[in-house]
Design a protein around this motif. Structure first.
Motif, PDB file in Angstrom:
ATOM      1  N   THR A 113      43.213  29.215  42.262  1.00  0.00           N
ATOM      2  CA  THR A 113      43.946  29.857  43.222  1.00  0.00           C
ATOM      3  C   THR A 113      43.152  31.184  43.473  1.00  0.00           C
ATOM      4  OG1 THR A 113      45.829  28.838  42.701  1.00  0.00           O
ATOM      5  CG2 THR A 113      45.929  30.799  44.040  1.00  0.00           C
ATOM      6  N   THR A 114      42.772  31.856  42.424  1.00  0.00           N
ATOM      7  CA  THR A 114      42.056  33.174  42.619  1.00  0.00           C
ATOM      8  C   THR A 114      40.821  32.962  43.313  1.00  0.00           C
ATOM      9  OG1 THR A 114      43.234  34.022  40.438  1.00  0.00           O
ATOM     10  CG2 THR A 114      41.510  35.229  41.379  1.00  0.00           C
ATOM     11  N   ALA A 115      39.926  32.007  42.696  1.00  0.00           N
ATOM     12  CA  ALA A 115      38.635  31.771  43.454  1.00  0.00           C
ATOM     13  C   ALA A 115      39.106  31.282  44.841  1.00  0.00           C
ATOM     14  CB  ALA A 115      38.104  30.717  42.892  1.00  0.00           C
ATOM     15  N   LEU A 116      39.837  30.723  45.336  1.00  0.00           N
ATOM     16  CA  LEU A 116      40.107  30.425  46.730  1.00  0.00           C
ATOM     17  C   LEU A 116      40.696  31.628  47.540  1.00  0.00           C
ATOM     18  CD1 LEU A 116      42.297  27.169  46.798  1.00  0.00           C
ATOM     19  CD2 LEU A 116      40.145  27.542  47.773  1.00  0.00           C
ATOM     20  N   ALA A 117      41.518  32.879  46.794  1.00  0.00           N
ATOM     21  CA  ALA A 117      41.753  33.878  47.276  1.00  0.00           C
ATOM     22  C   ALA A 117      40.510  34.772  47.825  1.00  0.00           C
ATOM     23  CB  ALA A 117      42.747  34.641  46.538  1.00  0.00           C
ATOM     24  N   VAL A 118      39.564  34.781  46.885  1.00  0.00           N
ATOM     25  CA  VAL A 118      38.306  35.394  47.030  1.00  0.00           C
ATOM     26  C   VAL A 118      37.782  34.833  48.312  1.00  0.00           C
ATOM     27  CG1 VAL A 118      36.237  35.964  46.084  1.00  0.00           C
ATOM     28  CG2 VAL A 118      38.328  36.285  44.557  1.00  0.00           C
ATOM     29  N   PHE A 119      37.512  33.567  48.212  1.00  0.00           N
ATOM     30  CA  PHE A 119      36.849  32.723  49.281  1.00  0.00           C
ATOM     31  C   PHE A 119      37.671  32.985  50.744  1.00  0.00           C
ATOM     32  CE2 PHE A 119      36.409  28.929  52.022  1.00  0.00           C
ATOM     33  CZ  PHE A 119      35.116  28.800  52.163  1.00  0.00           C
ATOM     34  N   TYR A 120      38.834  32.929  50.940  1.00  0.00           N
ATOM     35  CA  TYR A 120      39.500  33.092  51.982  1.00  0.00           C
ATOM     36  C   TYR A 120      39.334  34.874  52.429  1.00  0.00           C
ATOM     37  CZ  TYR A 120      42.706  29.297  52.159  1.00  0.00           C
ATOM     38  OH  TYR A 120      43.138  27.931  52.386  1.00  0.00           O
ATOM     39  N   LEU A 121      39.180  35.579  51.431  1.00  0.00           N
ATOM     40  CA  LEU A 121      38.968  37.121  51.909  1.00  0.00           C
ATOM     41  C   LEU A 121      37.830  37.612  52.353  1.00  0.00           C
ATOM     42  CD1 LEU A 121      40.684  39.792  51.928  1.00  0.00           C
ATOM     43  CD2 LEU A 121      40.082  39.984  49.502  1.00  0.00           C
ATOM     44  N   TYR A 122      36.791  37.027  51.566  1.00  0.00           N
ATOM     45  CA  TYR A 122      35.351  37.672  51.498  1.00  0.00           C
ATOM     46  C   TYR A 122      34.461  36.821  52.339  1.00  0.00           C
ATOM     47  CZ  TYR A 122      36.731  41.189  48.333  1.00  0.00           C
ATOM     48  OH  TYR A 122      37.406  42.307  47.826  1.00  0.00           O
ATOM     49  N   ILE A 123      34.885  35.590  52.403  1.00  0.00           N
ATOM     50  CA  ILE A 123      34.015  34.514  53.203  1.00  0.00           C
ATOM     51  C   ILE A 123      34.713  34.031  54.562  1.00  0.00           C
ATOM     52  CG2 ILE A 123      32.960  32.188  53.202  1.00  0.00           C
ATOM     53  CD1 ILE A 123      31.689  34.145  51.228  1.00  0.00           C
TER      54      ILE A 123
END
Length: 368
Positions: free
Chosen positions: A238-248
């Protein structure tokens, strides 16, 4: 000339005060090693660990990978004719070992002693309050409840990335020292090239929780620990997805409940909550046979409870639109996550790392 072994009473007292108060009841009958289904035939545990603990032989204990191969099933404690509770003693030895390899060691001392708990809690609380004050966010934001309005993602990253890095560096230092101590026992079988396949094999075994399933007295531990393990894995995704959503993807929270991120996060939180609750239930169910655990064990349990419940409640109160409750609960969630990871190398959470290393060693040395 025979070596003269001198007992170290300070080590004995440390083990006793850390949950191994039944240590002196052991009279070396070896019942514990006989009934343990995880103990190898060659130099089995936990009898030798009980001997070393009674003599206070710290060097032998902290360099003994077998203390991590023990999964604290409770079978040895249940069958001990003297009530010496070997499982609880091994747990106390693990706590001492975590402190031995951690740096700075005084933090391990503080994490393992309830009298320091207020100070341990005060540090992340005051630190995060100072961050909010310094960045002009020390107030309840108006309008729609968006947790990023309380602590923007830039501040979250500036705070928590160094926390994770600190924990990773402390873990790395401890693991290298631990491996150096046990590497000599490998008889040349632990070359770097051979460790990688063993590590993969061990990881697969951990995911399946095969060793926990060998427990007799506390069979429910496998399901409970799998809930906690897969809950953590899901929240990491979930944390990795949050980073992906936010920065990518440049998509900011809050996200709809039907987004993959929210679905995985909510399922993982429930898995973690169910797993830790089953763990508590199992402890009380078999406390007469296997012991109920030490403060060190329960601190980890209550920190997990605080993390998961504050996370769930912050989402629920946000959806209900109760800002005066949602933001303080979210702050509590940030404090508990900070607490969990900053103190991880000194807490029960560290056993996930050291046990993995010990299992890799055992696989290469032929002790599994």
């Amino acid at each position: 000339m025979a070596d003269i072994i001198k007992p170290d009473l300070s080590v004995v007292k440390q083990i006793i005060s850390s949950g191994g108060e039944s240590l002196k009841k052991c009279y070396q009958c070896a019942t514990c090693s006989v009934v343990c289904k995880l103990s190898p035939d060659d130099s089995p545990f936990p009898r030798k660990e009980m001997i070393n603990a009674q003599w206070g032989l710290k060097d032998k204990l902290v360099s003994d990978p077998d203390i991590w191969l023990c999964h604290q099933c409770g079978d040895c404690t249940a069958y001990c004719p003297r009530g010496a509770k070997p499982g609880e003693v091994i747990g106390a030895i693990r706590k001492m070992t975590i402190g031995h390899y951690a740096f700075p060691e005084f933090l391990a001392t503080m994490v393992g002693n309830i009298k320091y708990l207020p100070l341990l809690i005060a540090f992340p609380v005051l630190f995060l309050l100072a961050v909010l004050g310094a960045t002009g966010h020390l107030h309840i934001p108006e309008g729609e409840i968006v947790f990023g309005h309380l602590m923007p993602h830039t501040i979250i990253d500036a705070v928590f990335v160094p926390v994770f890095m600190f924990a990773a560096i402390v873990f790395a230092g401890g693991v290298l020292r631990f491996w150096k101590n046990i590497h000599g026992q490998c008889n040349g079988k632990c070359s770097f090239a051979s460790i990688i396949p063993a590590l993969i094999s061990v990881k697969l075994e951990i995911l399946a929780h095969n060793r926990f399933r060998k427990c007799e007295v506390n069979k429910g531990r496998a399901i409970a620990h799998m809930g906690v393990l897969y809950g953590f894995i899901g929240l990491a995704i979930t944390t990795a997805l949050a980073v992906f959503y936010l920065y990518i993807l440049d998509r900011h929270s809050p996200y709809p409940l039907n987004s993959p991120l929210k679905i995985i996060g909510n399922i993982s939180a429930i898995a973690l909550l169910v797993g830790i609750t089953l763990m508590v239930i199992n402890r009380f169910k078999v406390k007469a046979q296997a012991g109920i655990g030490s403060y060190f064990d329960w601190l980890f349990i209550w920190v997990i409870y605080t993390v998961v419940l504050s996370g769930i409640l912050s989402e629920v109160t946000r959806l209900l639109g109760i800002a005066m409750i949602a933001y303080p609960i979210y702050f509590l969630h940030l404090v508990s996550v900070f607490f969990l990871f900053f103190y991880a190398p000194y807490s029960k959470l560290a056993h996930m790392v050291y046990r993995t290393i010990a299992m890799v060693y055992a696989r290469k040395a032929g002790r599994d």
